[in-house]
Write a protein that holds these residues in place. Structure first.
Motif, short mmCIF file in Angstrom:
data_model
loop_
_atom_site.label_atom_id
_atom_site.label_comp_id
_atom_site.label_asym_id
_atom_site.label_seq_id
_atom_site.Cartn_x
_atom_site.Cartn_y
_atom_site.Cartn_z
N ILE A 21 0.84 -1.21 0.00
CA ILE A 21 0.00 0.00 0.00
C ILE A 21 0.87 1.26 0.00
O ILE A 21 0.57 2.23 -0.70
CB ILE A 21 -0.96 -0.02 1.21
N ARG A 22 1.95 1.24 0.75
CA ARG A 22 2.83 2.41 0.77
C ARG A 22 3.43 2.65 -0.62
O ARG A 22 3.52 3.79 -1.07
CB ARG A 22 3.93 2.21 1.81
N HIS A 23 3.80 1.57 -1.29
CA HIS A 23 4.33 1.71 -2.65
C HIS A 23 3.25 2.27 -3.58
O HIS A 23 3.51 3.14 -4.41
CB HIS A 23 4.81 0.34 -3.16
N MET A 24 2.01 1.79 -3.43
CA MET A 24 0.90 2.27 -4.25
C MET A 24 0.70 3.77 -4.05
O MET A 24 0.53 4.53 -5.02
CB MET A 24 -0.37 1.52 -3.89
N LEU A 25 0.73 4.23 -2.80
CA LEU A 25 0.49 5.65 -2.52
C LEU A 25 1.59 6.53 -3.09
O LEU A 25 1.33 7.63 -3.57
CB LEU A 25 0.39 5.87 -1.00
N ARG A 32 -6.65 10.32 -6.37
CA ARG A 32 -6.96 10.63 -4.97
C ARG A 32 -7.39 9.33 -4.30
O ARG A 32 -8.48 8.82 -4.54
CB ARG A 32 -8.09 11.67 -4.88
N ILE A 33 -6.51 8.79 -3.46
CA ILE A 33 -6.77 7.50 -2.83
C ILE A 33 -7.04 7.69 -1.34
O ILE A 33 -6.23 8.30 -0.65
CB ILE A 33 -5.58 6.54 -3.03
N ALA A 34 -8.17 7.19 -0.87
CA ALA A 34 -8.46 7.18 0.57
C ALA A 34 -8.16 5.79 1.11
O ALA A 34 -8.38 4.79 0.43
CB ALA A 34 -9.91 7.55 0.82
N ASP A 55 3.59 11.68 0.75
CA ASP A 55 3.08 11.88 -0.61
C ASP A 55 1.81 12.71 -0.58
O ASP A 55 1.03 12.65 0.37
CB ASP A 55 2.80 10.52 -1.27
N ALA A 56 1.58 13.48 -1.64
CA ALA A 56 0.41 14.37 -1.69
C ALA A 56 -0.89 13.59 -1.66
O ALA A 56 -1.93 14.10 -1.24
CB ALA A 56 0.48 15.24 -2.94
N THR A 57 -0.87 12.32 -2.12
CA THR A 57 -2.10 11.53 -2.12
C THR A 57 -2.32 10.84 -0.79
O THR A 57 -3.25 10.07 -0.63
CB THR A 57 -2.04 10.45 -3.22
N CYS A 58 -1.48 11.09 0.18
CA CYS A 58 -1.47 10.33 1.43
C CYS A 58 -1.51 11.28 2.61
O CYS A 58 -0.65 11.27 3.45
CB CYS A 58 -0.20 9.47 1.43
N THR A 59 -2.51 12.20 2.64
CA THR A 59 -2.62 13.15 3.74
C THR A 59 -3.32 12.49 4.92
O THR A 59 -3.99 11.46 4.77
CB THR A 59 -3.42 14.38 3.30
N ASP A 60 -3.20 13.11 6.09
CA ASP A 60 -3.86 12.57 7.28
C ASP A 60 -5.36 12.42 7.07
O ASP A 60 -5.99 11.48 7.57
CB ASP A 60 -3.60 13.47 8.49
N ASP A 61 -5.97 13.36 6.34
CA ASP A 61 -7.42 13.31 6.12
C ASP A 61 -7.82 12.12 5.26
O ASP A 61 -8.98 11.71 5.26
CB ASP A 61 -7.89 14.59 5.41
N ASP A 62 -6.89 11.56 4.51
CA ASP A 62 -7.22 10.48 3.60
C ASP A 62 -7.04 9.10 4.24
O ASP A 62 -7.25 8.09 3.58
CB ASP A 62 -6.33 10.54 2.34
N ILE A 63 -6.62 9.06 5.51
CA ILE A 63 -6.41 7.79 6.18
C ILE A 63 -7.34 7.69 7.38
O ILE A 63 -7.34 8.54 8.26
CB ILE A 63 -4.94 7.64 6.63
N MET A 64 -8.17 6.66 7.39
CA MET A 64 -9.11 6.43 8.48
C MET A 64 -8.83 5.08 9.10
O MET A 64 -8.49 4.13 8.39
CB MET A 64 -10.55 6.50 7.98
#
Length: 356
Positions: A21-25, A32-34, A55-64
């Motif tokens: 998943i880290r590689h994907m992000l 835009r990946i949540a 990474d820009a696609t991996c902000t705190d708001d995008d991880i639940m």
């Protein structure tokens, strides 16, 4: 309105889910990946690890994070509200990725996508089962089986008697793609044999892909378009493990991870160009035959059809092919296909088969 696709990533502790998943992000190519993480044990370890990916696609708001136990036990009070929160955003994600806990079964999670409020808005793009290739080839199912069993015994919600082999069977039974990770630790014949065994055990059409360091191109991992929630009968649980038909347990994964960046040398792509085609149906069948014969992972592109002003769009995930006419040709009336697969594709034979 098009449904938002969601990919479920499952697999035992230490198989390499977080690395994948880290590689994907970090290779999201603008998507835009949540991310939803179903955590157990050392809460937040994986979340913190992924939030540090920078990474820009991996902000705190995008991880639940779901930290109230296995998803199947908490669908109504935890999973559904989390999904609804994501879907209510002004700018919803392009794709949702859910990492299950190491001993969770994927089937109840797939079933949850049929809940009212979710079924019309999201769809399961595919279930990806990550396996520790080296451990499985040696007759184990995790790099440290004793540690997995200790974690399981510590959780009173779990059936402590079920062999790991039965949990493994359930994860394979639900998979649309099986990722044999840590293939760099195996001899090539050993990796090929394991891939063949897993393919024989899986449902028909399931792709088995070898990787090292979870380095799987995002265009292969995402965009499978399976709609797994409508296909639950085919991916039945092999065994039922506790009164909720699910298991869950998770601590920090002991990933096969290094500091260096791993590239995509294990995969290749090339373009096949040809003239107009006369019969779209016959052409799609020829493409499907070529994919099966050469184990092509993805094929996509456009075809010019004689007598048709619109171009024919063609997308294939394995032998499943989708075709539709979309818009007039912007350039020359030609057929152009991009072929993607594991390294070592016989380009000449594939080109000859497609252009025959």
């Amino acid at each position: 309105m098009a449904k938002i696709p969601a990919t479920i990533v499952t697999g035992f502790l230490g198989a390499g889910k977080t690395t994948l998943i880290r590689h994907m992000l970090s290779n999201a190519k603008g998507r835009r990946i949540a991310l939803i993480i179903n955590e157990f044990g050392d809460l937040g370890v994986d979340g913190d690890l992924l939030k540090g990916c920078g990474d820009a696609t991996c902000t705190d708001d995008d991880i639940m994070e779901l930290s109230n136990g296995c998803i199947c036990c908490t669908v109504a009070e935890d999973f559904v509200p989390t999904m609804e929160k994501l879907l209510a955003r002004d700018l919803p994600p392009d794709h949702i990725v859910i990492e299950t806990s190491g001993l969770a079964l994927p089937q109840p999670l797939v079933r949850a996508f049929n809940w009212p409020g979710l079924s019309t808005r999201v769809t399961v793009d595919g279930v990806v089962t990550v396996v520790d290739g080296k451990a499985v080839s040696e007759g184990r199912f995790a790099v440290d089986v004793a540690a997995v069993d200790r974690q399981r015994r510590a959780d009173e919600n779990l059936d402590h008697e079920t062999p790991l082999s039965e949990l493994f069977d359930d994860q394979i039974a639900c998979a649309d793609m099986i990722v044999v990770n840590k293939s760099d630790l195996m001899e090539s014949e050993e990796a090929d044999h394991l891939a063949a065994v897993l393919k024989a055990d899986a449902r028909r059409g399931v792709q088995v892909i070898r990787t090292a360091m979870g380095a799987l191109p995002v265009e292969i991992l995402l965009g499978q378009k399976i709609g797994a929630e409508a296909d639950l009968g085919a991916r039945h649980e092999v065994h039922h493990h506790h009164h909720h038909d699910d298991d869950g347990d998770h601590t920090h994964e002991d990933e096969h991870d290094h500091d260096h960046h791993h590239d995509h040398d294990d995969f290749e792509s090339f373009v096949v160009t040809m003239g107009e085609i006369a019969d779209p149906t016959a052409f799609a069948e020829r493409v499907a035959d070529t994919i099966r014969q050469h184990d092509i992972l993805r094929l996509k592109g456009f075809a010019a059809v004689t007598g048709k002003p619109l171009r024919l769009t063609l997308q294939a995930v394995g032998p499943r092919i989708e075709t539709y006419f979309d818009k007039p040709h912007a350039g020359p009336r030609e057929t152009r296909l991009v072929v993607i697969g594991q390294a070592g594709l016989d380009r000449a034979a594939i080109s000859a088969a497609l252009t025959a």
